[in-house]
Structure formats: structure tokens, C-alpha cells
Design a protein around this motif. Structure first.
Motif, PDB file in Angstrom:
ATOM      1  N   CYS A   1       1.360  13.978  -2.708  1.00  0.00           N
ATOM      2  CA  CYS A   1       2.663  13.584  -2.149  1.00  0.00           C
ATOM      3  C   CYS A   1       3.501  12.761  -3.117  1.00  0.00           C
ATOM      4  CB  CYS A   1       2.464  12.795  -0.851  1.00  0.00           C
ATOM      5  SG  CYS A   1       1.669  11.195  -1.116  1.00  0.00           S
ATOM      6  N   GLY A   2       2.888  12.299  -4.220  1.00  0.00           N
ATOM      7  CA  GLY A   2       3.643  11.541  -5.211  1.00  0.00           C
ATOM      8  C   GLY A   2       3.298  10.075  -5.301  1.00  0.00           C
TER       9      GLY A   2
ATOM     10  N   PHE B   1       5.155   5.037   2.879  1.00  0.00           N
ATOM     11  CA  PHE B   1       4.636   6.380   3.156  1.00  0.00           C
ATOM     12  C   PHE B   1       5.380   7.411   2.317  1.00  0.00           C
ATOM     13  CE2 PHE B   1       5.109  10.322   5.797  1.00  0.00           C
ATOM     14  CZ  PHE B   1       3.829  10.797   5.586  1.00  0.00           C
ATOM     15  N   PHE B   2       4.615   8.179   1.537  1.00  0.00           N
ATOM     16  CA  PHE B   2       5.162   9.243   0.698  1.00  0.00           C
ATOM     17  C   PHE B   2       4.810  10.603   1.285  1.00  0.00           C
ATOM     18  CE2 PHE B   2       5.075   5.689  -2.173  1.00  0.00           C
ATOM     19  CZ  PHE B   2       6.078   5.905  -3.115  1.00  0.00           C
ATOM     20  N   HIS B   3       5.731  11.564   1.134  1.00  0.00           N
ATOM     21  CA  HIS B   3       5.475  12.924   1.608  1.00  0.00           C
ATOM     22  C   HIS B   3       6.284  13.912   0.766  1.00  0.00           C
ATOM     23  CE1 HIS B   3       5.951  16.347   4.613  1.00  0.00           C
ATOM     24  NE2 HIS B   3       4.645  16.237   4.430  1.00  0.00           N
TER      25      HIS B   3
ATOM     26  N   ALA C   1       0.837  -1.200   0.000  1.00  0.00           N
ATOM     27  CA  ALA C   1       0.000   0.000   0.000  1.00  0.00           C
ATOM     28  C   ALA C   1       0.870   1.247   0.000  1.00  0.00           C
ATOM     29  CB  ALA C   1      -0.915   0.005   1.220  1.00  0.00           C
ATOM     30  N   PHE C   2       0.472   2.243  -0.799  1.00  0.00           N
ATOM     31  CA  PHE C   2       1.103   3.565  -0.777  1.00  0.00           C
ATOM     32  C   PHE C   2       0.154   4.515  -0.051  1.00  0.00           C
ATOM     33  CE2 PHE C   2       3.363   2.931  -5.173  1.00  0.00           C
ATOM     34  CZ  PHE C   2       4.178   1.959  -4.609  1.00  0.00           C
ATOM     35  N   ILE C   3       0.647   5.147   1.010  1.00  0.00           N
ATOM     36  CA  ILE C   3      -0.165   6.124   1.725  1.00  0.00           C
ATOM     37  C   ILE C   3       0.574   7.465   1.767  1.00  0.00           C
ATOM     38  CG2 ILE C   3      -1.330   4.376   3.145  1.00  0.00           C
ATOM     39  CD1 ILE C   3       0.480   5.303   5.507  1.00  0.00           C
ATOM     40  N   GLY C   4      -0.164   8.508   2.110  1.00  0.00           N
ATOM     41  CA  GLY C   4       0.427   9.838   2.210  1.00  0.00           C
ATOM     42  C   GLY C   4      -0.605  10.883   1.846  1.00  0.00           C
TER      43      GLY C   4
ATOM     44  N   ILE D   1       0.054  -7.059  -5.871  1.00  0.00           N
ATOM     45  CA  ILE D   1      -0.890  -5.940  -5.913  1.00  0.00           C
ATOM     46  C   ILE D   1      -0.267  -4.726  -5.238  1.00  0.00           C
ATOM     47  CG2 ILE D   1      -3.163  -5.096  -5.162  1.00  0.00           C
ATOM     48  CD1 ILE D   1      -4.123  -8.025  -5.346  1.00  0.00           C
ATOM     49  N   VAL D   2      -0.310  -3.595  -5.941  1.00  0.00           N
ATOM     50  CA  VAL D   2       0.137  -2.320  -5.372  1.00  0.00           C
ATOM     51  C   VAL D   2      -1.062  -1.392  -5.358  1.00  0.00           C
ATOM     52  CG1 VAL D   2       1.809  -0.442  -5.468  1.00  0.00           C
ATOM     53  CG2 VAL D   2       2.421  -2.689  -6.407  1.00  0.00           C
ATOM     54  N   ILE D   3      -1.416  -0.901  -4.179  1.00  0.00           N
ATOM     55  CA  ILE D   3      -2.622  -0.092  -4.027  1.00  0.00           C
ATOM     56  C   ILE D   3      -2.293   1.271  -3.427  1.00  0.00           C
ATOM     57  CG2 ILE D   3      -3.126  -1.320  -1.854  1.00  0.00           C
ATOM     58  CD1 ILE D   3      -6.098  -0.725  -2.312  1.00  0.00           C
ATOM     59  N   VAL D   4      -2.792   2.318  -4.061  1.00  0.00           N
ATOM     60  CA  VAL D   4      -2.739   3.666  -3.493  1.00  0.00           C
ATOM     61  C   VAL D   4      -4.047   3.890  -2.756  1.00  0.00           C
ATOM     62  CG1 VAL D   4      -2.862   6.133  -4.056  1.00  0.00           C
ATOM     63  CG2 VAL D   4      -1.193   4.683  -5.198  1.00  0.00           C
ATOM     64  N   THR D   5      -3.974   4.348  -1.511  1.00  0.00           N
ATOM     65  CA  THR D   5      -5.195   4.610  -0.756  1.00  0.00           C
ATOM     66  C   THR D   5      -5.025   5.806   0.162  1.00  0.00           C
ATOM     67  OG1 THR D   5      -6.817   3.678   0.790  1.00  0.00           O
ATOM     68  CG2 THR D   5      -4.562   2.868   0.996  1.00  0.00           C
ATOM     69  N   HIS D   6      -6.105   6.581   0.280  1.00  0.00           N
ATOM     70  CA  HIS D   6      -6.144   7.663   1.272  1.00  0.00           C
ATOM     71  C   HIS D   6      -6.623   7.127   2.616  1.00  0.00           C
ATOM     72  CE1 HIS D   6      -5.905  11.079  -1.687  1.00  0.00           C
ATOM     73  NE2 HIS D   6      -5.255  11.552  -0.655  1.00  0.00           N
ATOM     74  N   ASN D   7      -7.204   5.928   2.569  1.00  0.00           N
ATOM     75  CA  ASN D   7      -7.850   5.350   3.750  1.00  0.00           C
ATOM     76  C   ASN D   7      -6.828   4.485   4.500  1.00  0.00           C
ATOM     77  OD1 ASN D   7      -9.311   3.639   5.481  1.00  0.00           O
ATOM     78  ND2 ASN D   7     -11.150   3.821   4.214  1.00  0.00           N
ATOM     79  N   MET D   8      -6.344   4.997   5.625  1.00  0.00           N
ATOM     80  CA  MET D   8      -5.298   4.260   6.348  1.00  0.00           C
ATOM     81  C   MET D   8      -5.828   2.954   6.941  1.00  0.00           C
ATOM     82  SD  MET D   8      -2.908   7.124   8.074  1.00  0.00           S
ATOM     83  CE  MET D   8      -4.193   8.269   8.516  1.00  0.00           C
ATOM     84  N   GLN D   9      -7.107   2.948   7.327  1.00  0.00           N
ATOM     85  CA  GLN D   9      -7.695   1.689   7.833  1.00  0.00           C
ATOM     86  C   GLN D   9      -7.692   0.640   6.725  1.00  0.00           C
ATOM     87  OE1 GLN D   9      -9.191   4.702   8.301  1.00  0.00           O
ATOM     88  NE2 GLN D   9      -8.730   4.926  10.481  1.00  0.00           N
ATOM     89  N   GLN D  10      -7.953   1.086   5.503  1.00  0.00           N
ATOM     90  CA  GLN D  10      -7.925   0.158   4.372  1.00  0.00           C
ATOM     91  C   GLN D  10      -6.523  -0.396   4.161  1.00  0.00           C
ATOM     92  OE1 GLN D  10      -8.465   1.497   0.053  1.00  0.00           O
ATOM     93  NE2 GLN D  10     -10.329   0.330   0.449  1.00  0.00           N
ATOM     94  N   ALA D  11      -5.519   0.473   4.214  1.00  0.00           N
ATOM     95  CA  ALA D  11      -4.134   0.012   4.076  1.00  0.00           C
ATOM     96  C   ALA D  11      -3.807  -1.022   5.145  1.00  0.00           C
ATOM     97  CB  ALA D  11      -3.170   1.197   4.167  1.00  0.00           C
ATOM     98  N   ALA D  12      -4.258  -0.759   6.376  1.00  0.00           N
ATOM     99  CA  ALA D  12      -3.997  -1.685   7.479  1.00  0.00           C
ATOM    100  C   ALA D  12      -4.701  -3.022   7.261  1.00  0.00           C
ATOM    101  CB  ALA D  12      -4.442  -1.060   8.804  1.00  0.00           C
ATOM    102  N   ARG D  13      -5.903  -2.973   6.657  1.00  0.00           N
ATOM    103  CA  ARG D  13      -6.675  -4.205   6.456  1.00  0.00           C
ATOM    104  C   ARG D  13      -6.115  -5.080   5.344  1.00  0.00           C
ATOM    105  NH1 ARG D  13     -11.345  -0.742   7.462  1.00  0.00           N
ATOM    106  NH2 ARG D  13     -11.527  -0.357   5.220  1.00  0.00           N
ATOM    107  N   VAL D  14      -5.697  -4.474   4.225  1.00  0.00           N
ATOM    108  CA  VAL D  14      -5.414  -5.297   3.037  1.00  0.00           C
ATOM    109  C   VAL D  14      -3.939  -5.527   2.746  1.00  0.00           C
ATOM    110  CG1 VAL D  14      -7.582  -4.564   1.954  1.00  0.00           C
ATOM    111  CG2 VAL D  14      -5.445  -3.407   1.329  1.00  0.00           C
TER     112      VAL D  14
END
Length: 248
Positions: free
Chosen positions: A37-38, A215-217, A30-33, A196-209
């Protein structure tokens, strides 16, 4: 896949600063940020979707199975079959449900007969958890399905050409909670066969899947690691500040 010093420029502006990242086989990464952020920019590097943006330039090296995907001799159409993409908003073709799935295998010559094509369509829809819902209306337009069904149709379409990697750019952001739960369950099931590479704004989703999270910033890859470690004891204060809601 492997990225080394990957940089993205829009004109003179550097949007992504020297990303180094390995994507492991059959993992969910998962990509979060925060917005801008890129993370989506980097995701699009992995199957050269940035090629379609005027003034966009990618430098550094990105490899798939040791092969440079930016090599000029590489067939981008074949690359995008190996590295499929599911977008933020469901985008079924304006064709029947059957033709949405059959298009890719037909284009790439993956079926020698109509019965083989039928098998690919059925198995792809089954993998996307959609077969039982649509098997009696395969000749109806894909655009007539609900939003969640359309997104699973797009996942089935990506799966139909037997990719190695599936990229998902916020695949649930346009879906309701029930449809989101179905797509998340599907991601978990697909991970046994695909990377699978997933971009998500939903941190709970990142934690689940996901099994790992990056983390990008502000155009930097700040840190990457096992998801539970990133969420409970990140090394960088920027990651901690984002996860605890201090910014984002």
C-alpha cells in the motif's frame, strides 16, 4: 518532520501519490495498511533509503526541522544519523556486540576518548534494555544473540548516534511473542526521548504502542489521526473496512 505532496516513482510507475503528513516531536506514529500500500515506501523516504533503489525517484518536499532532506547539498550520512532505521529482520554487523554499538559514534566523532565511547555503548544498551543480558560478553559476536536480542541490539545501535527520529519497518515481524513484547515495551520507553515512526501489519501492535496512526491504501495516505479515533471511528470507509477485516 513534514511531508508535502511526497510522491515516489519506480520507473514510470507512481507508487505513492502526493502524501501530506506531519510527524510530531516525541510521538509514536504507526503506519498501517495492506501489503503493497506504500507505507514502507513512504517510511524509506524519511531518511532517503529509497536512494539505494535503482530507478526510484522521489518528488515533493520532505523536511526535518525545516530543512529539505532532499537538498543536494545535504550529507545523507549525517541525515541517517539523525533519522535512524531499524529493519524488519535484525541485521547486526558481523562484529562484536561492543563494535556494533561503537561503530556509529566512532564514525561521527561523538566520543573524544575510549571511556566516552564505553559510556555511549553502555547507555545505548541500557536504553535498549539489553545491558544486563550482554554486559559480560561485549566481545562476542552480535550475530550470536537470539533474534529478539539482535533486534534490540539494532535499536541500541540506532540510539547510539543520538538520532532525533527512529524509523522502524515491521521491527517485530520476525520475532516470537515474548521478544515482541520486549520490543514494544522498549518503543514505549524510547518515545519519551525520540520520535518513532513504525510500520506494522499488526493492528493490535499499532493500537498498543502508537499515539497516532496513519492508514495507507493503494499508494494513498487515506487518513491520519489519534490511534483510538482511527480504530474506533475512522472517517473513511476504506479505513473501517481494513480495520474490521473486510480486506487486507
Amino acid at each position: 518532520m513534514q511531508a508535502r505532496d511526497a510522491r515516489v516513482f519506480y520507473g514510470d510507475k507512481e507508487a505513492l501519490h502526493g502524501v501530506n503528513l506531519d510527524v510530531y516531536e516525541k510521538e509514536v506514529l504507526a503506519f498501517i495498511g495492506p501489503s503493497g500500500c506504500g507505507k514502507s515506501t513512504f517510511l524509506r523516504c524519511l531518511n532517503r533509503m529509497n536512494d539505494t533503489i535503482d530507478g526510484c525517484r522521489v518528488t515533493g518536499k520532505i523536511e526535518l526541522d525545516g530543512e529539505d532532506i532532499y537538498d543536494r547539498s545535504l550529507d545523507v550520512v549525517l541525515l541517517r544519523a539523525r533519522v535512524g532505521m531499524v529493519f524488519q529482520k535484525p541485521n547486526p554487523f558481523p562484529k562484536s556486540i561492543y563494535e556494533n554499538i561503537a561503530y556509529g559514534p566512532r564514525l561521527h566523532g561523538l566520543a573524544a576518548s575510549k571511556s566516552e565511547l564505553n559510556d555511549i555503548v553502555e547507555s545505548s544498551l541500557r536504553r535498549a534494555g539489553l545491558w544486563e543480558e550482554v554486559k559480560d560478553r561485549l566481545d562476542q559476536p552480535g550475530t550470536g544473540l537470539s533474534g529478539g536480542q539482535q533486534q534490540r541490539l539494532c535499536i541500541a545501535r540506532a540510539v547510539a548516534v543520538s538520532p532525533e527520529v527512529i524509523l522502524m519497518d515491521e521491527p517485530c515481524s520476525a520475532l516470537d511473542p515474548i521478544a515482541t513484547a520486549k520490543v514494544e515495551q522498549l518503543i514505549t520507553e524510547l518515545a519519551s526521548n525520540y520520535t518513532i515512526v513504525i510500520v506494522t501489519h499488526n493492528m493490535q501492535q499499532a493500537a498498543r504502542v502508537s499515539s497516532r496512526t496513519a492508514f495507507f491504501h493503494l499508494g494513498d495516505l487515506v487518513e491520519v489521526g489519534k490511534t483510538e479515533v482511527i480504530f474506533t471511528s475512522p472517517k473513511d470507509t476504506r479505513t473501517e473496512d481494513y480495520i474490521t477485516g473486510r480486506f487486507g
